[in-house]
Design an enzyme around this catalytic site. Structure first.
Site, mmCIF file in Angstrom:
data_model
loop_
_atom_site.group_PDB
_atom_site.id
_atom_site.type_symbol
_atom_site.label_atom_id
_atom_site.label_comp_id
_atom_site.label_asym_id
_atom_site.label_seq_id
_atom_site.Cartn_x
_atom_site.Cartn_y
_atom_site.Cartn_z
ATOM 1 N N SER A 59 -5.457 -6.911 7.907
ATOM 2 C CA SER A 59 -6.159 -5.758 8.443
ATOM 3 C C SER A 59 -5.379 -4.478 8.140
ATOM 4 O O SER A 59 -4.477 -4.467 7.309
ATOM 5 C CB SER A 59 -6.374 -5.942 9.944
ATOM 6 O OG SER A 59 -7.254 -4.960 10.451
ATOM 7 N N GLY A 61 -3.174 -2.725 9.911
ATOM 8 C CA GLY A 61 -1.748 -2.722 10.217
ATOM 9 C C GLY A 61 -0.922 -3.359 9.115
ATOM 10 O O GLY A 61 0.158 -2.866 8.762
ATOM 11 N N GLU A 62 -1.422 -4.447 8.558
ATOM 12 C CA GLU A 62 -0.709 -5.120 7.476
ATOM 13 C C GLU A 62 -0.732 -4.288 6.196
ATOM 14 O O GLU A 62 0.209 -4.326 5.408
ATOM 15 C CB GLU A 62 -1.318 -6.511 7.228
ATOM 16 C CG GLU A 62 -1.030 -7.520 8.310
ATOM 17 C CD GLU A 62 -1.760 -7.197 9.617
ATOM 18 O OE1 GLU A 62 -1.138 -7.308 10.695
ATOM 19 O OE2 GLU A 62 -2.959 -6.814 9.547
ATOM 20 N N PHE A 63 -1.821 -3.532 5.994
ATOM 21 C CA PHE A 63 -1.855 -2.634 4.839
ATOM 22 C C PHE A 63 -0.770 -1.570 4.960
ATOM 23 O O PHE A 63 -0.044 -1.291 3.994
ATOM 24 C CB PHE A 63 -3.225 -1.968 4.713
ATOM 25 C CG PHE A 63 -3.268 -0.896 3.663
ATOM 26 C CD1 PHE A 63 -3.305 -1.217 2.319
ATOM 27 C CD2 PHE A 63 -3.250 0.452 4.022
ATOM 28 C CE1 PHE A 63 -3.320 -0.227 1.345
ATOM 29 C CE2 PHE A 63 -3.275 1.444 3.058
ATOM 30 C CZ PHE A 63 -3.307 1.101 1.721
ATOM 31 N N GLY A 66 2.432 -3.145 4.113
ATOM 32 C CA GLY A 66 2.628 -3.444 2.698
ATOM 33 C C GLY A 66 2.607 -2.238 1.785
ATOM 34 O O GLY A 66 2.949 -2.348 0.596
#
Length: 418
Positions: A59, A61-63, A66
């Protein structure tokens, strides 16, 4: 047992999403976003003859987590196209037109046929999964095709199936990875306990990301006008329980300023915030006409994307999610600005929150009364405030460098050609 449960999950999830989509917008987007997905991917990629790097994020947050790595990959390996996929609509809808990647898609639901078709179309030279989400058929397809597969900023807990007696199937997913970069020594020890040796502690790329955001900060005149030199609490990603813990303090301190950014900005939730905070105005209204907030001490943020900059204007930051659900949201976005951070009691899954407390840059409170006492203490004790503020910022800066470690591995192992 583990495999059967997984197979049932990937079969039933799309059915459940379709049913929920009748009255839930997020579920509807999840379903509609995957209609004719392979035709869309094929059409977009057929004209792009560059080699591909595939990055998958659960989602938004992970983007964000990363993104420092994506930027470095884009800069060092500029001849490659970066293909980004999301599982969640909240990630895809917000970043489908981002400037950092070349192509953005929903990830087709995991299955043997879908994984094969996806790899046939994309033909990635490198696959990067950020933090978590372990989709068996996609991981297995990377392994059998001998495509380098890297986990970045991984985090593991003993309660996960990988470390249970019935976890053979899930342990098999981990064995598909070429290398796993994890956030903590504890996560590495768990992997070693199940004989996963191709792993190391790199830290968390979120530290690199929040430092980038802070360095790129640009003044927000509307917010600056609202705060006007007042003691200010910025409450980010709040849920109902968070606002119910904070509203009494806001309502009884009219000379302070409160900026509240709800996790959910649906109309019903915004109205709930307006009812709780008695002297409030929505950001969209105030930005259009600041006189609309002449009697307001609380600004309710009714958009997505501002929060990571709003914390700059706080005297004290409150991070929501700690009074229920899965736990607190991103405390690093607040701490990076040298601000003391306060949150609710549910934070045990987040090592950075624990470490921030241990470094005296953050405080956990059990209820509304403790929250009010903590705010008063930080506002009134200048020495305490300055000490905690410095501790928060220093903690974040001490953890930078995870992105460089991953990039060094990719370069030294020649996973990509320059």
């Amino acid at each position: 047992m583990g495999k059967l449960a997984y197979l049932l999950f990937i079969q039933l999830y799309p059915v459940a999403a379709k049913l929920l989509g009748i009255f839930n917008r997020k579920a509807k987007l999840w379903v509609e976003g995957r209609k004719d997905i392979f035709e869309l991917i094929s059409a977009k990629l057929s004209a792009d003859k560059r080699k591909k790097i595939w990055v998958h994020c659960s989602s938004l947050g992970e983007f964000e987590q990363g993104l420092p790595l994506i930027e470095e990959l884009k800069q060092r390996y500029s001849t490659y196209a970066i293909v980004l996929t999301f599982f969640s609509p909240s990630g895809y809808e917000h970043e489908k037109n981002n400037r950092y990647t070349d192509h953005v898609f929903y990830m087709p639901m995991d299955s043997r046929a879908n994984a094969k078709q996806f790899f046939d179309i994309v033909q990635p030279s490198l696959v990067v999964f950020v933090k978590y989400e372990f989709w068996f058929y996609y991981l297995y397809e990377a392994k059998v095709r001998n495509i380098p597969l890297v986990l970045v900023s991984g985090i593991f807990r003993k309660s996960q199936p990988f470390f249970k007696w019935y976890g053979d199937f899930h342990r098999g997913m981990l064995q598909c990875f070429t290398y796993l970069f994890v956030q903590t020594d504890a996560a590495l020890a768990l992997l070693q306990s199940i004989h996963i040796s191709n792993a190391s502690v790199s830290g968390d790329t979120r530290f690199d990301r929040v430092l980038e955001i802070a360095e790129d900060f640009k003044a927000m005149p509307v917010i600056q006008t609202f705060c006007a030199g007042k003691k200010t609490v910025v409450a980010g990603s709040t849920w109902t329980d968070d606002d119910e813990a904070l509203d009494h303090y806001a309502n009884t301190h009219p000379d302070h300023r409160f900026i509240v950014a709800p996790h959910n900005i649906g109309e019903e939730r915004l109205k709930e915030c307006e009812a709780l905070y008695q002297q409030s105005v929505r950001y969209s209204v105030y930005a259009h006409d600041i006189t609309a907030g002449v009697n307001a001490n609380t600004l309710i943020i009714d958009n997505i994307g501002m929060l990571k900059y709003l914390y700059k204007y706080a005297t004290v930051c409150y991070v929501g999610g700690g009074f229920g659900g899965d736990g607190i949201h991103n405390v690093l976005e607040a701490a990076v600005y040298n601000k003391p951070v306060v949150f609710g009691p549910v934070y045990d899954k987040y090592f950075e929150a624990t470490e921030l407390i241990n470094n005296e840059g953050a405080f956990a409170v059990a209820n509304a009364l403790e929250l009010e006492e903590m705010l008063d203490e930080l506002f009134d004790d200048t020495d305490l405030y300055e000490y905690c503020a410095a501790a928060a910022g220093n903690y974040v800066r001490s953890k930078k460098g995870a992105t460089a470690g991953v990039m060094q591995y990719i370069y030294e192992k020649r996973l990509l050609t320059s």
